[in-house]
Design an enzyme around this catalytic site. Structure first.
Site, PDB file in Angstrom:
ATOM      1  NE  ARG A   1      52.675  39.910  39.859  1.00 22.45           N
ATOM      2  CZ  ARG A   1      52.670  39.556  41.149  1.00 22.45           C
ATOM      3  NH1 ARG A   1      51.985  38.487  41.536  1.00 22.45           N
ATOM      4  NH2 ARG A   1      53.325  40.251  42.047  1.00 22.45           N
TER       5      ARG A   1
ATOM      6  CE1 TYR B   1      24.824  15.184  49.765  1.00 23.39           C
ATOM      7  CE2 TYR B   1      26.608  16.547  50.639  1.00 23.39           C
ATOM      8  CZ  TYR B   1      25.257  16.344  50.381  1.00 23.39           C
ATOM      9  OH  TYR B   1      24.361  17.301  50.746  1.00 23.39           O
TER      10      TYR B   1
ATOM     11  CB  CYS C   1      28.898  18.382  53.353  1.00 24.93           C
ATOM     12  SG  CYS C   1      28.725  16.634  53.752  1.00 24.93           S
ATOM     13  CG  MET C   2      28.279  24.408  50.784  1.00 20.68           C
ATOM     14  SD  MET C   2      26.798  25.089  50.028  1.00 20.68           S
ATOM     15  CE  MET C   2      26.779  24.297  48.439  1.00 20.68           C
ATOM     16  CG  ASP C   3      26.650  24.235  54.632  1.00 22.90           C
ATOM     17  OD1 ASP C   3      27.063  25.312  54.194  1.00 22.90           O
ATOM     18  OD2 ASP C   3      25.723  23.585  54.120  1.00 22.90           O
TER      19      ASP C   3
HETATM   20  C1  LIG Z   1      51.913  40.093  47.741  1.00 16.70           C
HETATM   21  C2  LIG Z   1      53.090  40.881  47.412  1.00 16.70           C
HETATM   22  C3  LIG Z   1      54.108  41.071  48.359  1.00 16.70           C
HETATM   23  C4  LIG Z   1      54.153  40.339  49.685  1.00 16.70           C
HETATM   24  O1  LIG Z   1      54.699  39.069  49.450  1.00 16.70           O
HETATM   25  P1  LIG Z   1      54.978  38.044  50.631  1.00 16.70           P
HETATM   26  O2  LIG Z   1      55.638  36.903  49.962  1.00 16.70           O
HETATM   27  O3  LIG Z   1      53.659  37.657  51.185  1.00 16.70           O
HETATM   28  O4  LIG Z   1      55.830  38.744  51.621  1.00 16.70           O
HETATM   29  C5  LIG Z   1      55.138  41.935  48.036  1.00 16.70           C
HETATM   30  N1  LIG Z   1      55.165  42.557  46.846  1.00 16.70           N
HETATM   31  C6  LIG Z   1      54.230  42.382  45.900  1.00 16.70           C
HETATM   32  C7  LIG Z   1      54.345  43.090  44.601  1.00 16.70           C
HETATM   33  C8  LIG Z   1      53.166  41.532  46.149  1.00 16.70           C
HETATM   34  O5  LIG Z   1      52.238  41.334  45.211  1.00 16.70           O
END
Ligand SMILES: *Cc1c(COP(=O)(O)O)cnc(C)c1O
Length: 384
Positions: A139, A267, A313-315
């Site tokens: 990532r 609906y 529904c929505m609400d």
């Molecule tokens: C969201 C996130 C966390 C926390 O993760 P959890 O599984 O909720 O403890 C830690 N490090 C990074 C980089 C995250 O994006």
């Protein structure tokens, strides 16, 4: 956006649950690591500022968020502890990072160069960065030894950056199978040999790593899900200590009627009564985060499970009861029913619609007000 304070649907946050979940993690730690509470996405839907205040009382010494805006919100609310933005901050905003004393992830050489240019245009301020290593999440972060060496050389020359942290993120720390964690560990070990060894914070641990891998090599734990009482593995691994779900979503019956046999509801007229049925209407729908795929899911009323019938529904949505109840009777959608102590976990809801427990509190809409329970004298509570 209008918040529905004048409607009985609400998110109730049990502050002692958050407090105790953090205390339990501290008890679990043996080497004095710090906990930074992860309060991104409005504290996973629990309210970032309030959660941060509770977490601080439980001993958290810093906070993690995903957006720069989220970090600024915390600063403006009076949070003075370190804050790390884990997502990518647009380098044109280094001035905001410096002004609010917010640390951020440095994810690539390109990002550092752009940030350096942006800082140069400023007034000689220093920016606190946490260098991100992509050890297998795919990532954000540096992947190769060459990239890392280039960054180390760059940072030796560019003293406008203060390396406050070096970190990575595990993709599969919530599984019985540890082979992918092992691969990521090996790669991060290599990164550690390339970077200076006097970096203040080394962090690899999300909740899953903290629960099942002794927060491997971290002197700082980024604690998210487990703090909210959400088991990061779903139901694959048992938590070493009790996690108490902090959020309940509750509403009240607003209309009660006897619908004759053979009539249709909602609906698409997808539900037909097979006999005379007691139907209650609830003021919560998909615009509140109760997705349409929860049709048929069973909610809690007076300690008993009652199904949502017909389309959501929505609400609003409808539930089927055995007998009529007064207008104003409380219905629990998620969380603990206060009277009977029966419980609907986010895990149960997630399994019903085929998702993960994290997603359900996050998708609740801003329209559903947050109410905090027992926020005073938290220090009387112990770890679970
Ligand atoms: C969201 C996130 C966390 C926390 O993760 P959890 O599984 O909720 O403890 C830690 N490090 C990074 C980089 C995250 O994006």
């Amino acid at each position: 956006m209008a918040i529905g304070f004048l409607r009985p649907t609400k998110r109730v946050i049990d502050c002692p649950a958050i407090y105790k979940n953090i205390k339990s993690e501290f008890k679990h730690i043996k080497d004095g690591a710090e906990i930074f509470a992860v309060v991104k996405a409005n504290g996973y839907g629990h309210g970032a500022v309030k959660v941060a205040e509770v977490a601080r009382q439980a001993g958290a010494t810093g906070f993690c968020v995903s957006l720069l805006d989220e970090a600024v919100e915390l600063r403006k609310s009076g949070i003075t502890e370190p804050i790390i933005v884990l997502g990518v901050v647009d380098p044109i905003f280094t001035n905001i990072l410096v002004e609010y004393d917010i640390s951020c992830a440095a994810v690539s050489m390109e990002w550092l160069e752009m940030a350096a240019a942006s800082l140069e245009a400023g007034h000689g301020e220093r920016l606190k960065i946490h260098v991100k290593i992509d050890s297998g999440m795919g990532r954000l972060g540096l992947r190769t030894a060459d990239e890392m060496k280039e960054v180390v050389a760059f940072l030796e020359k560019h003293k406008e950056f203060e390396i406050e942290g070096l970190f990575t993120h595990f993709a599969k720390a919530d599984s019985k199978d540890t082979s992918y964690v092992d691969l990521q560990k090996e790669r991060f070990e290599e990164a550690l040999t390339i970077f200076p060894d006097d970096i203040r914070y080394i962090h690899t641990a999300n909740s899953a790593t903290a629960l099942w891998h002794d927060h491997w090599r971290s002197n700082l734990i980024r604690l998210g899900a487990s703090m909210y009482g959400i088991n990061p593995s779903g139901s694959e691994l048992a938590s070493p200590y009790e996690l108490k779900q902090a959020m309940s979503v509750v509403t009240e019956v607003v209309q009660m009627k006897l619908v004759p046999a053979g009539e249709s509801l909602s609906y698409g007229a997808t539900y037909q009564t097979t006999e005379d049925e007691w139907i209650a209407t609830l003021p919560i729908g998909y615009a509140d985060g109760l997705l349409r795929s929860f049709q048929g899911f069973k909610l809690l009323l007076d300690g008993k499970r009652v199904p949502i019938v017909g389309r959501i529904c929505m609400d609003q949505c409808m539930i089927r009861l055995d007998k009529p109840v007064p207008i104003g009777t409380i219905v629990t959608i998620f969380g603990e029913d206060e009277e009977s102590h029966e419980m609907i976990s986010f895990q149960e809801g997630a399994e019903y619609i085929g998702t993960i427990n994290y997603e359900l509190p996050c998708i609740l809409s801003e329209r559903v007000p947050l109410v905090y329970k027992n926020e005073g004298s938290l220090d009387k509570y112990e770890a679970n």
